[in-house]
Design an enzyme around this catalytic site. Structure first.
Site, PDB file in Angstrom:
ATOM      1  N   GLY A 102      -0.715 -71.936 -46.100  1.00  0.00           N
ATOM      2  CA  GLY A 102      -1.880 -71.063 -45.963  1.00  0.00           C
ATOM      3  C   GLY A 102      -1.847 -69.871 -46.909  1.00  0.00           C
ATOM      4  O   GLY A 102      -2.836 -69.144 -47.053  1.00  0.00           O
ATOM      5  N   ARG A 103      -0.676 -69.636 -47.515  1.00  0.00           N
ATOM      6  CA  ARG A 103      -0.589 -68.534 -48.484  1.00  0.00           C
ATOM      7  C   ARG A 103       0.364 -68.899 -49.613  1.00  0.00           C
ATOM      8  O   ARG A 103       1.003 -68.034 -50.215  1.00  0.00           O
ATOM      9  CB  ARG A 103      -0.149 -67.247 -47.801  1.00  0.00           C
ATOM     10  N   LYS A 123       4.625 -67.826 -52.364  1.00  0.00           N
ATOM     11  CA  LYS A 123       4.287 -67.199 -51.081  1.00  0.00           C
ATOM     12  C   LYS A 123       3.490 -65.952 -51.410  1.00  0.00           C
ATOM     13  O   LYS A 123       3.966 -65.102 -52.177  1.00  0.00           O
ATOM     14  CB  LYS A 123       5.585 -66.850 -50.342  1.00  0.00           C
ATOM     15  N   ARG A 196       8.760 -80.349 -44.784  1.00  0.00           N
ATOM     16  CA  ARG A 196       9.257 -79.793 -43.526  1.00  0.00           C
ATOM     17  C   ARG A 196       9.276 -80.860 -42.438  1.00  0.00           C
ATOM     18  O   ARG A 196       8.615 -81.897 -42.567  1.00  0.00           O
ATOM     19  CB  ARG A 196       8.325 -78.642 -43.101  1.00  0.00           C
ATOM     20  N   ASP A 265       7.857 -76.135 -38.583  1.00  0.00           N
ATOM     21  CA  ASP A 265       7.305 -75.987 -39.935  1.00  0.00           C
ATOM     22  C   ASP A 265       8.229 -75.129 -40.808  1.00  0.00           C
ATOM     23  O   ASP A 265       7.980 -75.004 -42.016  1.00  0.00           O
ATOM     24  CB  ASP A 265       5.889 -75.373 -39.895  1.00  0.00           C
ATOM     25  N   ASN A 266       9.258 -74.568 -40.214  1.00  0.00           N
ATOM     26  CA  ASN A 266      10.226 -73.801 -41.004  1.00  0.00           C
ATOM     27  C   ASN A 266      11.566 -74.523 -41.114  1.00  0.00           C
ATOM     28  O   ASN A 266      12.580 -73.917 -41.471  1.00  0.00           O
ATOM     29  CB  ASN A 266      10.433 -72.413 -40.391  1.00  0.00           C
TER      30      ASN A 266
END
Ligand SMILES: Nc1ncnc2c1ncn2[C@@H]1O[C@H](COP(=O)(O)OP(=O)(O)OP(=O)(O)O)[C@@H](O)[C@H]1O
Ligand SMILES: [Mg+2]
Length: 485
Positions: A102-103, A123, A196, A265-266
């Site tokens: 998203g970023r 990022k 991920r 997701d991390n």
């Protein structure tokens, strides 16, 4: 480090644009990503260039100019496609199907001098189809914190992504967890992969076993290459991932690191550590230490990290079942505890000065050390550093001599377990020859650096930047982390 505003720089002379980019992920096709455009920033000030990484890219730091970093990674000139990767994930236990880069985006993939494929992932590079209500940006403090965490962890021996560069971008951002408006940055991370656990979870959500298999084949080919020709490659992949993750968590635990947001997701499919948001190094040994202020139920507190990562691996079985037998997945996960314990024991023994000890003694020493650190609430990093600083072969003569020159000993009563710990450490030292003392002193020095990236250290570094735009303490701190000082 000089600060450079953007001059003209032609693509052909920029060494970052002439790297031999590979399109491993791009060639998987559009089911896995969206092509996006980068944000245009009002300003580009180079704040961090990780020269230590350049030789691995075949680049000589002396010929790479600051403006090369800026045009490539602040202005994103001359590189396409930029791929926002699609993924989902379990966040604090709840499935979130609204995720994805998203970023950030995948800027490119490069094979480094070690033969491994690395991702350059951004990022704070602008909005994408996955930004939801977000601005697509990264705060400058967020960038500073991620650079510091990655360098600290790398030099503590943790398998981690690194930040290649961080550029201040001149925007004012509003954040609930920083005094706002706050400054902005874009960061480019070099990591083994941005695939991920949640990348697979998304494919399961959309019931696409075909895409799961295709992605898994890609992962094995690129990141578990030694398994490619094995007939049991899928089962072996999962078993190795379990081992890599177990060892990674053990590395965090020994380093006294609390990641803070262990959502799926991390979690990287290569078992590498990344995404350093609200992380913290523990000040003292407190099993419940929780780094993220929004982690109300302490789900990701320090001592929960092994079991949470094990749970994340278990949840990953759901999508992997499309390709791997349940029995193989279960057998793979069954070894998690063993791998974790073996790595944790080994790392902690090194922090205590020993390459190895016989099992009963090793476990007794570890248990006693942890119990003492917890009872006394003496600084976790400070204790080990003080061991290294004051170590003397005289500790073999009397238990009372153990650490008696240390600043932290006065006030440590026997109720903390310190006296018993000294008796045991003294006894263990006497199992070694006098000639071994040098090796023990060396281990203590190597594995217990003076500088710990504790929150007050980060905050005072940030204060200099925020209050007087003085970046010297930041560069000094990175230097200390890198040199193990
Ligand atoms: N300011 C923002 N604007 C848009 N999306 C955001 C923003 N901050 C976070 N997100 C998105 O929210 C999700 C969770 O964010 P998280 O902080 O874990 O990831 P991230 O730190 O942005 O990226 P990475 O995991 O690559 O380090 C991600 O999908 C991320 O892209
Ligand atoms: Mg993230």
């Amino acid at each position: 480090m000089t600060l450079a505003e953007t001059p003209n720089n032609t693509n052909s002379s920029n060494p970052f644009l002439t790297l031999n980019y590979e399109s491993a992920l791009e060639s998987l096709g559009h089911d896995y990503y969206d092509e996006v455009a980068a944000a245009e920033f009002p300003q580009h000030i180079l704040r961090w260039r990780n020269d230590a990484l350049l030789p691995r890219l075949g680049l000589n730091p002396q010929i790479v100019k600051d403006e090369d970093f800026i045009t490539a990674f602040g202005q994103f000139k001359g590189r396409k496609p930029l791929l926002a990767l699609r993924y989902h994930g379990y966040q604090f236990g709840e499935y979130n199907s609204q995720l994805g880069d998203g970023r950030g985006f995948l800027y490119g993939q490069v094979r480094a001098s070690d033969g491994q494929l690395y991702d350059f992932g951004t990022k704070g590079s602008g909005r994408t189809p996955y930004s939801r209500g977000g601005d697509g940006m990264l705060t400058l403090k967020g960038g500073v914190r991620e650079v510091l965490a990655a360098e600290a962890l790398h030099y503590l021996g943790v398998r981690t992504s690194r930040c290649l560069t961080m550029i201040e971008t001149g925007l004012s951002l509003w954040r609930g967890d920083e005094p706002s408006p706050t400054r902005s940055s874009v960061m480019v991370r070099m990591g083994s992969s941005h695939i991920r656990f949640g990348t697979f979870e998304r494919l399961h959500f959309f019931q696409r076993p075909d895409l799961t298999k295709k992605l898994l084949d890609h992962v094995i080919e690129q990141y578990y290459r030694h398994l490619v020709a094995d007939k049991d490659k899928y089962a072996l992949f999962y078993a190795e991932l379990v081992k890599r993750v177990a060892e990674l968590v053990a590395q965090w635990m020994a380093a006294g690191f609390c990641h803070a947001v262990l959502n799926t997701d991390n979690m990287s499919i290569t078992g590498e550590s990344f995404d350093y948001g609200p992380y913290a190094f523990i000040p003292t040994y407190d099993p419940y230490f929780t780094a993220a202020y929004f982690d109300y139920y302490r789900r990701y507190c320090y001592s929960q990290q092994p079991s949470i990562c094990q749970l994340n691996l278990e949840m990953l079985q759901e999508p992997l079942k499309a390709v791997i037998d349940q029995s193989n997945l279960e057998a793979g996960l069954a070894s998690f505890g063993e791998y974790y314990q073996a790595e944790y024991r080994s790392l902690m023994l090194k922090k205590l000065g020993f390459e190895q000890l016989p099992y009963p003694e090793a476990d007794e020493l570890l248990q006693m050390t942890i119990a003492f650190l917890q009872n006394s609430q003496v600084g976790y990093h400070q204790f080990f550093y003080e061991m290294a600083r004051t170590f003397s072969h005289k500790w073999r003569d009397e238990p009372a001599f153990v650490m008696n020159d240390s600043d932290i000993v006065p006030g440590l009563g026997s109720s903390t377990g310190f006296d018993n710990w000294c008796v045991l450490y003294h006894k263990i030292l006497n199992n070694f020859d006098l000639a071994d003392m040098e090796k023990i002193a060396k281990n203590l020095a190597v594995y217990n650096p003076k500088t710990a990236l504790l929150r007050p250290v980060i905050e005072s570094t940030w204060e200099s930047i925020a209050e007087s735009d003085n970046w010297q303490p930041f560069y000094d701190l990175v230097q200390k982390l890198q040199s193990g000082y």
